[in-house]
Write a protein that holds these residues in place. Structure first.
Motif, PDB file in Angstrom:
ATOM      1  N   PRO A   1      57.778  85.382 105.029  1.00  0.00           N
ATOM      2  CA  PRO A   1      56.812  84.886 104.034  1.00  0.00           C
ATOM      3  C   PRO A   1      55.975  86.011 103.420  1.00  0.00           C
ATOM      4  CG  PRO A   1      56.821  83.463 105.959  1.00  0.00           C
ATOM      5  CD  PRO A   1      57.633  84.665 106.317  1.00  0.00           C
ATOM      6  N   GLU A   2      55.523  86.952 104.237  1.00  0.00           N
ATOM      7  CA  GLU A   2      54.730  88.073 103.701  1.00  0.00           C
ATOM      8  C   GLU A   2      55.568  88.946 102.773  1.00  0.00           C
ATOM      9  OE1 GLU A   2      52.924  87.216 107.834  1.00  0.00           O
ATOM     10  OE2 GLU A   2      54.912  87.190 106.882  1.00  0.00           O
ATOM     11  N   ILE A   3      56.835  89.140 103.141  1.00  0.00           N
ATOM     12  CA  ILE A   3      57.730  89.949 102.311  1.00  0.00           C
ATOM     13  C   ILE A   3      57.963  89.273 100.963  1.00  0.00           C
ATOM     14  CG2 ILE A   3      60.139  90.707 102.110  1.00  0.00           C
ATOM     15  CD1 ILE A   3      60.018  91.249 105.186  1.00  0.00           C
ATOM     16  N   VAL A   4      58.242  87.984 100.992  1.00  0.00           N
ATOM     17  CA  VAL A   4      58.461  87.233  99.742  1.00  0.00           C
ATOM     18  C   VAL A   4      57.199  87.278  98.872  1.00  0.00           C
ATOM     19  CG1 VAL A   4      58.824  84.914  98.805  1.00  0.00           C
ATOM     20  CG2 VAL A   4      60.276  85.757 100.673  1.00  0.00           C
ATOM     21  N   ALA A   5      56.029  87.195  99.497  1.00  0.00           N
ATOM     22  CA  ALA A   5      54.777  87.201  98.726  1.00  0.00           C
ATOM     23  C   ALA A   5      54.579  88.531  98.004  1.00  0.00           C
ATOM     24  CB  ALA A   5      53.601  86.929  99.662  1.00  0.00           C
ATOM     25  N   ILE A   6      54.865  89.645  98.655  1.00  0.00           N
ATOM     26  CA  ILE A   6      54.698  90.951  97.988  1.00  0.00           C
ATOM     27  C   ILE A   6      55.725  91.120  96.874  1.00  0.00           C
ATOM     28  CG2 ILE A   6      54.935  93.441  98.303  1.00  0.00           C
ATOM     29  CD1 ILE A   6      53.453  93.329 100.802  1.00  0.00           C
TER      30      ILE A   6
ATOM     31  N   GLU B   1      64.649  90.433  89.045  1.00  0.00           N
ATOM     32  CA  GLU B   1      65.708  89.749  89.777  1.00  0.00           C
ATOM     33  C   GLU B   1      67.021  89.842  89.016  1.00  0.00           C
ATOM     34  OE1 GLU B   1      68.473  86.435  90.402  1.00  0.00           O
ATOM     35  OE2 GLU B   1      67.116  86.602  88.678  1.00  0.00           O
ATOM     36  N   LYS B   2      68.116  90.012  89.768  1.00  0.00           N
ATOM     37  CA  LYS B   2      69.443  89.990  89.159  1.00  0.00           C
ATOM     38  C   LYS B   2      70.445  89.461  90.171  1.00  0.00           C
ATOM     39  CE  LYS B   2      72.825  92.645  86.544  1.00  0.00           C
ATOM     40  NZ  LYS B   2      73.172  93.976  85.964  1.00  0.00           N
ATOM     41  N   ALA B   3      71.090  88.365  89.831  1.00  0.00           N
ATOM     42  CA  ALA B   3      72.123  87.746  90.670  1.00  0.00           C
ATOM     43  C   ALA B   3      71.633  87.466  92.085  1.00  0.00           C
ATOM     44  CB  ALA B   3      73.373  88.628  90.704  1.00  0.00           C
ATOM     45  N   GLY B   4      70.378  87.027  92.195  1.00  0.00           N
ATOM     46  CA  GLY B   4      69.852  86.649  93.492  1.00  0.00           C
ATOM     47  C   GLY B   4      69.232  87.776  94.286  1.00  0.00           C
ATOM     48  N   SER B   5      69.358  89.013  93.800  1.00  0.00           N
ATOM     49  CA  SER B   5      68.711  90.158  94.440  1.00  0.00           C
ATOM     50  C   SER B   5      67.512  90.578  93.603  1.00  0.00           C
ATOM     51  CB  SER B   5      69.681  91.336  94.575  1.00  0.00           C
ATOM     52  OG  SER B   5      70.714  91.053  95.489  1.00  0.00           O
ATOM     53  N   VAL B   6      66.565  91.272  94.211  1.00  0.00           N
ATOM     54  CA  VAL B   6      65.386  91.753  93.498  1.00  0.00           C
ATOM     55  C   VAL B   6      65.276  93.260  93.716  1.00  0.00           C
ATOM     56  CG1 VAL B   6      62.886  91.569  93.208  1.00  0.00           C
ATOM     57  CG2 VAL B   6      64.215  89.546  93.859  1.00  0.00           C
TER      58      VAL B   6
ATOM     59  N   TRP C   1      67.642  84.030 104.456  1.00  0.00           N
ATOM     60  CA  TRP C   1      66.500  83.126 104.397  1.00  0.00           C
ATOM     61  C   TRP C   1      66.351  82.633 102.962  1.00  0.00           C
ATOM     62  CZ3 TRP C   1      67.046  87.259 107.460  1.00  0.00           C
ATOM     63  CH2 TRP C   1      66.709  87.125 108.817  1.00  0.00           C
ATOM     64  N   ASP C   2      65.781  81.460 102.820  1.00  0.00           N
ATOM     65  CA  ASP C   2      65.522  80.931 101.488  1.00  0.00           C
ATOM     66  C   ASP C   2      64.428  81.742 100.805  1.00  0.00           C
ATOM     67  OD1 ASP C   2      67.409  78.939 101.797  1.00  0.00           O
ATOM     68  OD2 ASP C   2      65.955  77.476 102.573  1.00  0.00           O
ATOM     69  N   SER C   3      64.539  81.865  99.495  1.00  0.00           N
ATOM     70  CA  SER C   3      63.542  82.581  98.699  1.00  0.00           C
ATOM     71  C   SER C   3      63.561  82.016  97.294  1.00  0.00           C
ATOM     72  CB  SER C   3      63.856  84.081  98.665  1.00  0.00           C
ATOM     73  OG  SER C   3      64.870  84.352  97.712  1.00  0.00           O
ATOM     74  N   PRO C   4      62.576  82.371  96.463  1.00  0.00           N
ATOM     75  CA  PRO C   4      62.599  81.907  95.073  1.00  0.00           C
ATOM     76  C   PRO C   4      63.814  82.403  94.295  1.00  0.00           C
ATOM     77  CG  PRO C   4      60.408  82.689  95.676  1.00  0.00           C
ATOM     78  CD  PRO C   4      61.319  83.068  96.792  1.00  0.00           C
TER      79      PRO C   4
ATOM     80  N   GLY D   1      66.922  82.718  95.755  1.00  0.00           N
ATOM     81  CA  GLY D   1      68.125  82.290  96.447  1.00  0.00           C
ATOM     82  C   GLY D   1      68.177  82.852  97.854  1.00  0.00           C
ATOM     83  N   PRO D   2      69.173  82.456  98.648  1.00  0.00           N
ATOM     84  CA  PRO D   2      69.262  82.932 100.031  1.00  0.00           C
ATOM     85  C   PRO D   2      69.546  84.430 100.086  1.00  0.00           C
ATOM     86  CG  PRO D   2      71.244  81.716  99.423  1.00  0.00           C
ATOM     87  CD  PRO D   2      70.269  81.523  98.301  1.00  0.00           C
ATOM     88  N   GLY D   3      68.922  85.070 101.038  1.00  0.00           N
ATOM     89  CA  GLY D   3      69.123  86.517 101.179  1.00  0.00           C
ATOM     90  C   GLY D   3      68.275  87.062 102.313  1.00  0.00           C
ATOM     91  N   ARG D   4      68.090  88.371 102.307  1.00  0.00           N
ATOM     92  CA  ARG D   4      67.305  89.033 103.350  1.00  0.00           C
ATOM     93  C   ARG D   4      66.561  90.212 102.732  1.00  0.00           C
ATOM     94  NH1 ARG D   4      70.637  93.441 104.955  1.00  0.00           N
ATOM     95  NH2 ARG D   4      72.838  93.141 104.393  1.00  0.00           N
ATOM     96  N   PRO D   5      65.527  90.699 103.415  1.00  0.00           N
ATOM     97  CA  PRO D   5      64.732  91.779 102.839  1.00  0.00           C
ATOM     98  C   PRO D   5      65.473  93.105 102.803  1.00  0.00           C
ATOM     99  CG  PRO D   5      63.974  91.263 105.049  1.00  0.00           C
ATOM    100  CD  PRO D   5      64.981  90.223 104.692  1.00  0.00           C
ATOM    101  N   GLY D   6      65.126  93.936 101.807  1.00  0.00           N
ATOM    102  CA  GLY D   6      65.566  95.318 101.817  1.00  0.00           C
ATOM    103  C   GLY D   6      64.818  96.081 102.899  1.00  0.00           C
ATOM    104  N   TRP D   7      65.240  97.311 103.121  1.00  0.00           N
ATOM    105  CA  TRP D   7      64.667  98.078 104.231  1.00  0.00           C
ATOM    106  C   TRP D   7      63.193  98.402 104.015  1.00  0.00           C
ATOM    107  CZ3 TRP D   7      65.706 103.972 104.950  1.00  0.00           C
ATOM    108  CH2 TRP D   7      65.059 104.425 106.116  1.00  0.00           C
ATOM    109  N   HIS D   8      62.832  98.840 102.817  1.00  0.00           N
ATOM    110  CA  HIS D   8      61.500  99.408 102.602  1.00  0.00           C
ATOM    111  C   HIS D   8      60.387  98.360 102.549  1.00  0.00           C
ATOM    112  CE1 HIS D   8      64.129 102.694 101.654  1.00  0.00           C
ATOM    113  NE2 HIS D   8      64.601 102.059 100.595  1.00  0.00           N
ATOM    114  N   ILE D   9      60.680  97.198 102.012  1.00  0.00           N
ATOM    115  CA  ILE D   9      59.627  96.218 101.758  1.00  0.00           C
ATOM    116  C   ILE D   9      59.011  95.691 103.047  1.00  0.00           C
ATOM    117  CG2 ILE D   9      61.189  94.231 101.704  1.00  0.00           C
ATOM    118  CD1 ILE D   9      58.127  94.883  99.394  1.00  0.00           C
ATOM    119  N   GLU D  10      59.781  95.679 104.130  1.00  0.00           N
ATOM    120  CA  GLU D  10      59.252  95.123 105.382  1.00  0.00           C
ATOM    121  C   GLU D  10      58.003  95.864 105.838  1.00  0.00           C
ATOM    122  OE1 GLU D  10      61.371  96.709 109.141  1.00  0.00           O
ATOM    123  OE2 GLU D  10      62.978  96.501 107.672  1.00  0.00           O
TER     124      GLU D  10
END
Length: 474
Positions: free
Chosen positions: A120-125, A137-142, A196-199, A201-210
């Motif tokens: 949730p914190e990652i999606v918020a940033i 965003e492009k094809a479900g990735s940001v 995980w669900d996100s605005p 689409g489903p995916g996971r965080p990149g390395w740096h944003i965490e």
């Protein structure tokens, strides 16, 4: 002298002033738990443990946060190759890292957050960056738009057009090859549990944003020190700083980086096949000796690891152990409270305040131990007591007090029962040697000493009788 620390961002050493008087917040990049820890992984953990101990000894309340990257491309790939669930694979190695840290006396962090626990914190940033025009965003990735942020590259002082493209995602998916992934769309073949669900689409965080999300969550919008290994300066820390500040956060005020452990000049790593697993090293050497080896070289200097590295550290550690044991037996043990409150020698304080000058600090410790041993020989109990307290207080700052609970039972890896039996047998030989010396039977006395030396036992004669210790390589 007040504490001065080298800031990797400004490339100079400057007086340290915390944001909040009396308190220090530190974010330390922890392990990516894709495989078992090797010696190189422990370098930054030990370096920042010494920093925390020195800050606390200087009167600060320290909050150190060390993250765990428990999902990334390599973790997924290695788990699949091994036939494991990725989350079980990650947890297995996370526990191995925790055990390795504990073995070398690294204090537990105030928080040890996992990337997967902060979606949730990652999606918020990420949403905040999109709204500010710094991500798309492009094809479900940001992706982070590096050209939207004018200060990109300032941490490592590199011009954007001189940098290699980001390799975390295919170049054709980005506006610019240097843009890096904040969110990765789920790929075919990846397990459902790895998204995980996100605005977007489903995916996971990149390395740096965490790390941006977790540092903000536990330390606030800005904090005192961000640390990690030198290899993380680019792209990881450059990208962290860019995305956090582009999101409107003050982020880290000072950057500290520990240098690598090298073998034959090459950075210790699994990919080069030169990674000495911590489990293998600790099977042959005392954990305190490994900690001493990692701490003895200044944290910003490369540590060249060779077969003699642990032998030399073991010899030093044996000298510290021997003096503390002999002095404590002679003048009585010192309480932990007295050690924590003891005044430290000025030369030691000056060394530590000068960007954690551990090599110079160790020189002060060695001189104190030499003086203490001389006082033992001379029978000067007052000088012995003074040296014992000073040596233990200084070693405590480095996490290496031989009388501390984590090390007190350690003696060449032997069990207390085995050591008791050995002590009984050796003392019988010491008594026989003393009788031979009293009778001026030097041949017998020397033969006993040589026989013990051949078994790895060193005899030290003092005014109040002989003492024994195990040789450093025993």
């Amino acid at each position: 002298m007040t504490l001065h620390l080298y800031d990797t961002a400004t490339r100079d050493e400057r007086a340290f002033t915390p944001l909040t008087p009396g308190k220090v917040g530190i974010y330390l990049c922890g392990p990516t738990v894709q495989s078992a820890p090797h010696v190189g992984h422990l370098r930054s953990a030990v370096a920042f443990d010494v920093l925390q101990r020195w800050l606390e000894r200087s009167g600060y309340q320290v909050t150190l946060v060390r993250n765990v990257t428990d999902i990334d491309d390599k973790t997924l790939a290695k788990a699949a190759d091994a036939g494991w669930e990725w989350w079980a694979w990650a947890l297995k190695h996370e526990r191995e890292f925790q055990a390795a840290y504990a073995a070398v006396g690294v204090k537990p962090p105030a928080a040890e957050p996992r990337a997967t626990g902060h979606i949730p914190e990652i999606v918020a940033i990420i949403s905040r960056l999109i709204d500010a025009g710094h991500a798309y965003e492009k094809a479900g990735s940001v992706y982070f738009d590096v050209r939207s942020y004018a200060d990109y590259g300032t941490l490592t002082r590199q011009a954007l057009d001189d940098l290699s493209p980001a390799t975390d995602s295919p170049t054709e998916d980005k506006r610019d090859p240097h843009d890096f992934a904040l969110w990765k769309a789920r790929k075919d073949g990846e397990p459902d549990t790895a998204s995980w669900d996100s605005p977007w689409g489903p995916g996971r965080p990149g390395w740096h944003i965490e790390c941006s999300a977790m540092s903000q969550r536990y330390l606030g919008d800005e904090f005192d020190i961000h640390g990690g290994g030198l290899d993380l300066r680019f792209p990881h820390h450059e990208n962290e700083q860019a995305q956090s500040r582009a999101a409107g956060y003050g982020f880290a005020h000072l950057w500290m980086h520990s240098a690598w452990v090298t073998q034959s000049g090459a950075k210790m790593s699994k990919s080069l096949g030169n990674g000495l697993l911590v489990s293998e090293v600790l099977a042959a050497h005392e954990p305190a000796a490994l900690r001493l080896a990692l701490a003895a070289v200044h944290y910003r200097s490369m540590l060249e690891y060779s077969p003699s590295t642990l032998d030399e550290a073991s010899a030093q550690w044996a000298r510290f152990q021997s003096f503390v044991a002999r002095a404590s037996e002679k003048v009585g043990a010192v309480s932990s409270a007295d050690v924590a409150a003891a005044a430290l020698p000025d030369a030691f304080v000056e060394a530590m305040d000068d960007d954690l000058g551990v090599p110079r600090a160790l020189a002060v410790i060695h001189e104190t131990v030499r003086a203490g041993n001389a006082a033992l020989t001379a029978g000067d109990d007052a000088a012995v007591a003074s040296a014992l307290l000073a040596a233990r207080a200084m070693l405590d700052v480095l996490g290496l007090d031989p009388a501390a609970p984590e090390w007190a039972g350690e003696r060449a890896g032997a069990s207390s029962s085995a050591m008791g039996a050995l002590d009984f047998l050796v003392k019988a030989d010491i008594e026989a040697r003393a009788a031979a010396r009293a009778a001026k039977d030097w041949g017998t006395a020397d033969a006993i000493r040589d026989r013990l030396a051949g078994a790895g036992i060193v005899i030290a004669d003092a005014a109040d009788g002989a003492r024994w210790s195990l040789a450093a390589d025993s």
